[in-house]
Design a protein around this motif. Sequence first.
Motif, PDB file in Angstrom:
ATOM      1  N   ASP A  16      -2.170  12.035 -40.253  1.00 16.05           N
ATOM      2  CA  ASP A  16      -2.971  13.161 -40.712  1.00 16.05           C
ATOM      3  C   ASP A  16      -2.491  14.400 -39.964  1.00 16.05           C
ATOM      4  O   ASP A  16      -2.637  14.479 -38.737  1.00 16.05           O
ATOM      5  N   GLN A  17      -1.921  15.358 -40.686  1.00 19.44           N
ATOM      6  CA  GLN A  17      -1.361  16.539 -40.024  1.00 19.44           C
ATOM      7  C   GLN A  17      -2.418  17.321 -39.257  1.00 19.44           C
ATOM      8  O   GLN A  17      -2.105  17.961 -38.246  1.00 19.44           O
ATOM      9  N   GLN A  18      -3.654  17.312 -39.720  1.00 20.42           N
ATOM     10  CA  GLN A  18      -4.707  18.042 -39.032  1.00 20.42           C
ATOM     11  C   GLN A  18      -5.106  17.368 -37.725  1.00 20.42           C
ATOM     12  O   GLN A  18      -5.457  18.034 -36.753  1.00 20.42           O
ATOM     13  N   VAL A  19      -5.047  16.056 -37.695  1.00 19.36           N
ATOM     14  CA  VAL A  19      -5.378  15.310 -36.471  1.00 19.36           C
ATOM     15  C   VAL A  19      -4.210  15.320 -35.508  1.00 19.36           C
ATOM     16  O   VAL A  19      -4.369  15.503 -34.294  1.00 19.36           O
ATOM     17  N   GLY A  20      -3.002  15.125 -36.037  1.00 23.55           N
ATOM     18  CA  GLY A  20      -1.805  15.132 -35.212  1.00 23.55           C
ATOM     19  C   GLY A  20      -1.497  13.778 -34.601  1.00 23.55           C
ATOM     20  O   GLY A  20      -2.173  12.782 -34.851  1.00 23.55           O
ATOM     21  N   ASP A  21      -0.450  13.765 -33.787  1.00 18.73           N
ATOM     22  CA  ASP A  21       0.008  12.562 -33.092  1.00 18.73           C
ATOM     23  C   ASP A  21      -0.074  12.789 -31.591  1.00 18.73           C
ATOM     24  O   ASP A  21       0.012  13.924 -31.111  1.00 18.73           O
ATOM     25  N   PHE A  22      -0.193  11.699 -30.836  1.00 14.89           N
ATOM     26  CA  PHE A  22      -0.384  11.800 -29.395  1.00 14.89           C
ATOM     27  C   PHE A  22       0.462  10.746 -28.680  1.00 14.89           C
ATOM     28  O   PHE A  22       0.372   9.562 -29.007  1.00 14.89           O
TER      29      PHE A  22
END
Length: 532
Positions: A70-76
Amino acid sequence: MCRLCDEGRPQNHFASRRNFLKGTAAAGAAAAGLNLFAARPAAADDGPPADMGRPGRRIIIRGGSVMSMDQQVGDFPQADVLIEGKKILAVGRNLFAGNAAEIDARGRIVMPGFIDTHHHQFETALRSFLADGVLINDGSGSPSGSTTYYEFILNKFAPVYRPQDVYINEVFGGLSQLDDGVTTVHDVSQIHHSPQHSDAAIKALFDTGRRAAFGYFESAGNFGAGVAGNQYPSDAFRIKQQWFSSSDQLVHMIMGGEVYLGDATTQQSWTIGRQLGLQIAAHILSPFGIRPIMDALAAGTGGSNHNIGIGPDNLFIHMTGMSDPAWQAVKDKGAQVSIAFPIEMNMRHGQPPIIKMQSLAMEPSLSVDVECTMTADFFTQMRVAMNMQRMAVNQMILEQGNFTPPNQWPTPAPGTPPLLTTRDVLRYGTMNGAKALRLDGKVGSLTPGKEADIIILDATAINVAPLNQVPGAVVSLMDRTNVETVMVAGKVRKWKGRLLDVDLPRLRSQLEDSRDYIFNKAQVPQNLFSAQ
């Protein structure tokens, strides 16, 4: 599987197990003997947190490399996923979780489960039988051209299935994919010889405990042959009312509407599907005279009344060999496309139409199709999709030069399709799959508010370590052995590399018994070193 069950008030969706088994006649004895959810409690120190998926129960997945899709949530690189009941509450670093139970995901990749948009699970007992075969006998007399899908799988094996064969094939195939991290399937169950066969397929999908779309397609091998009990497609009304009256359960229904069965059947099945508000799915591929039929549908003149057209409720499988007007209609109407890359390449469906889709700014979902020919492993689906497209485009680029210095390594010409990346095929296998099955509001990404269909992948394993790039590791290096934990709607179905509460030896024995019956009844010799 439903709101009342999740609230701790279990409902009996199947009248009673005894009544269901009576209703399926011979299916009963086999299904009762499976003991699918065999008691096998995990030790307190190595089992998953208790009561996962129940309303109010909080679980936090700590310290994993989180790829949300999800581009809004992003990656971590390192973060947490907080779950309450069956839904995701938050994704981020160092989340406060109160008294939530913890799952340690350090050294792991946390991501949404894979979504398979087209799988004939009733064929599980026929795995690898057709490894060398193609779709239709081509008259060559070769091993590949003689032992074929149409003649053997559809016209020899499928007609002899009993309800209990449908049940064990569906359950075993579904559990196998759960083990592989596939949390959602569109089961194209072309095995509806009777209502009892249909009920066995549906009950297996519920019993497997993963998210599913039940694809109510025709009866393979005996459609239109006057076989007693065959009620496709009219039985869709009963099925919808009996099994799918609630929209808040793990399994929903799709109407199968194959166009090569004739205009009258297309008219009937598509009309019923739209009356019931169901998505309508169909195999669209190079043989069986489908291209002109698809052109008529694109023009809105399909069916026996010449008034059936493509709509946003369509899911088309393969889409090989179709005309430009048909493709334009699919795009313009917002229909979905599922590509089964390995099968299409292997069985002569035609070239997987990924480059055509790129030219139209479209994207597919991914599907397994048939295990009688190729694996249902989803890492394979993603790798093959990427490899096939890059092979075609790389050759296209090389041929833009003349293979002689200084033009042996040309810069891609304007309009050349971009090479697929690992991130692209991961999107195909997650979010695109959710969109294709109308589930993108529920699953497909680690988005707060969506249901927790989550897989945890071991990146410390010998085939992956050291971890340098998360999408690359998942697509290019991993296989089912890296799938450590699988959750569906917040409930753990696989934990530390092992499916929970499933008696696999007994299930395997039942599947082998089903295989032996099917081969014997179809009068096909069993030969471990040859398909014939």
